[in-house]
Motif scaffolding. Structure first.
Motif: not given
Length: 116
Positions: A39-51, A68-73
């Motif tokens: 969420q940038a100032p004055g803007k709505e929250r936006e989805l950037v990346a999903t895993l 790049t989105i990633s995870r370490d379980n």
């Protein structure tokens, strides 16, 4: 309940890189998906990346090819590797977790500022 704690934000010059981390208080394997929003100032929250739990990923057009989105379980941690950063990437970045169909759990956010 799950606590999500983001880290890794900061000030970086255009063209630079940052890696955000989101540490969960319990196993992230229970979630159907995890994501990064901003969420940038004055803007709505936006989805950037999903895993998605099965490994599929989604990226907003504005970051495709740069993030790049990633995870370490084993570490219960979600990451967002950000490269070729632009001033328009400046925002508070949040991680979120979706147990079923709704993102019920959110972190407190970490500030990313891209500026010369």
């Amino acid at each position: 309940q799950v606590q999500l704690v983001e880290s890794g934000g900061g000030l970086v010059q255009p063209g630079g890189s940052l890696r955000l981390s989101c540490a969960a208080s319990r196993s992230i394997g229970i979630f159907t998906a995890m994501a990064w929003f901003r969420q940038a100032p004055g803007k709505e929250r936006e989805l950037v990346a999903t895993l998605i739990s099965g490994g599929s990923t989604y990226y907003a057009d504005s970051v495709k090819g740069r993030f790049t989105i990633s995870r370490d379980n084993s570490q219960n941690t979600l990451y967002l590797q950000m490269g070729s950063l632009k001033p328009e990437d400046t925002a508070v970045y949040y991680c979120a977790a979706r147990p079923q169909s709704v993102y019920d759990f959110w972190g407190q956010g970490t500030q990313v500022t891209v500026s010369p």
